[in-house]
Design a protein around this motif. Structure first.
Motif, mmCIF file in Angstrom:
data_model
loop_
_atom_site.group_PDB
_atom_site.id
_atom_site.type_symbol
_atom_site.label_atom_id
_atom_site.label_comp_id
_atom_site.label_asym_id
_atom_site.label_seq_id
_atom_site.Cartn_x
_atom_site.Cartn_y
_atom_site.Cartn_z
ATOM 1 N N ALA A 31 0.858 -1.175 0.000
ATOM 2 C CA ALA A 31 0.000 0.000 0.000
ATOM 3 C C ALA A 31 0.897 1.229 0.000
ATOM 4 N N SER A 32 0.318 2.379 -0.330
ATOM 5 C CA SER A 32 1.057 3.635 -0.232
ATOM 6 C C SER A 32 0.058 4.777 -0.187
ATOM 7 N N ASP A 79 -0.084 7.329 -2.053
ATOM 8 C CA ASP A 79 -0.470 7.692 -3.412
ATOM 9 C C ASP A 79 -1.389 6.647 -4.040
ATOM 10 N N ILE A 80 -1.033 5.372 -3.913
ATOM 11 C CA ILE A 80 -1.856 4.303 -4.485
ATOM 12 C C ILE A 80 -3.275 4.359 -3.929
ATOM 13 N N ASN A 81 -3.387 4.489 -2.614
ATOM 14 C CA ASN A 81 -4.703 4.397 -2.002
ATOM 15 C C ASN A 81 -5.517 5.676 -2.136
ATOM 16 N N THR A 82 -4.851 6.816 -2.275
ATOM 17 C CA THR A 82 -5.572 8.044 -2.621
ATOM 18 C C THR A 82 -6.104 7.942 -4.047
ATOM 19 N N GLU A 83 -5.274 7.434 -4.937
ATOM 20 C CA GLU A 83 -5.675 7.252 -6.337
ATOM 21 C C GLU A 83 -6.854 6.297 -6.464
ATOM 22 N N ASP A 84 -6.954 5.312 -5.563
ATOM 23 C CA ASP A 84 -8.089 4.387 -5.604
ATOM 24 C C ASP A 84 -9.420 5.144 -5.588
ATOM 25 N N MET A 131 -7.147 8.343 3.912
ATOM 26 C CA MET A 131 -7.007 8.386 2.453
ATOM 27 C C MET A 131 -8.165 9.161 1.822
ATOM 28 N N TRP A 170 1.810 -7.430 4.975
ATOM 29 C CA TRP A 170 2.303 -6.528 3.959
ATOM 30 C C TRP A 170 3.747 -6.897 3.612
ATOM 31 N N ASN A 209 6.916 -2.165 3.079
ATOM 32 C CA ASN A 209 5.700 -1.397 2.815
ATOM 33 C C ASN A 209 5.686 -0.039 3.522
ATOM 34 N N SER A 256 7.024 4.271 1.960
ATOM 35 C CA SER A 256 6.333 5.421 1.363
ATOM 36 C C SER A 256 5.528 6.182 2.406
#
Length: 228
Positions: A2-3, A5-10, A40, A144, A148, A151
């Motif tokens: 997870a990160s 950025d990844i989870n905000t982008e989700d 997030m 994880w 992990n 980030s």
């Protein structure tokens, strides 16, 4: 893994999809986030102006807790040592051609002694029982990647939470939740219009699935009022 950025982008990717559906009004998109995805969700709302209102429950600031420890208890020496170890682990992963995984995070329910912190018992009683168990859930029976945390330790969530305004923010937390301080600090950082709702007697995981504790009436009125 997870990160931030990844989870905000989700969230924004979900809004992309919803917004091209013929039955969706693009002017009535809101976010509801729980636990880590509460933080997030606030982060996504700050950057994605398509979101018109956001509500979060039992919110966690995953960057803060990873980078500083619970209640900001991690010392600079401990942080430096952890980053040294994570850097070394990256080389090991590169040499092996595959990532290593951390230890499984939660004991089984029958392994609890009663001496564990309340929130550990709460997580076990949710993720390790029929309340929230899923065979593909990392919190239920996985872990994880060992690196992990990197980030989250370097990319603070909620940096621009004040830019959610003038869109409304509703933050809900349990009175006895170990995570309550995340919600209180996020509330302080946000601009108006904002509301902090504390649920008497509730702990962190109560707001996951306890239908007699979750303030559904408040959530319904909040979104109806702000997505009209």
């Amino acid at each position: 893994m997870a990160s931030p950025d990844i989870n905000t982008e989700d969230f924004s990717a979900a809004i992309d999809f919803l917004g091209i559906q013929s039955f969706v009004d693009r002017e009535k998109v809101g976010i509801m986030g729980i636990c880590g995805f509460g933080g997030m969700g606030l982060n996504a709302t700050a950057v994605d102006k398509r979101v018109k209102a956001v509500a979060v429950a039992s919110m966690y600031d995953m960057s803060r807790v990873t980078a500083r420890g619970y209640f900001d208890s991690m010392t600079s020496e401990q942080r430096s040592q952890m980053l040294e170890q994570l850097g070394e682990q990256r080389w090991k992963d590169a040499e092996n051609g595959a990532p290593a995984y951390g230890p499984a995070g939660l004991p089984e329910p029958d392994q609890l002694t009663g001496e564990e912190p309340e929130f550990v018992q709460g997580y076990v009683n949710y993720y390790k029982t029929e309340r929230g168990f899923h065979s593909r859930s990392i919190n239920s029976n996985g872990s994880w990647t060992a690196t992990n945390a990197l980030s989250f330790m370097n990319m603070p969530l909620l940096t621009y939470i004040n830019e959610i305004s003038p869109r409304p923010v509703l933050i809900i937390a349990g009175e006895n939740a170990h995570s309550r301080y995340f919600s209180e600090d996020a509330y302080k950082a946000a601009n108006e219009p904002k509301e902090l709702m504390i649920i008497p007697g509730a702990v962190h995981t109560d707001l996951y699935d306890k239908v007699d504790v979750i303030p559904f009436d408040k959530l319904e009125s909040f979104f109806k009022e702000n997505l009209k």
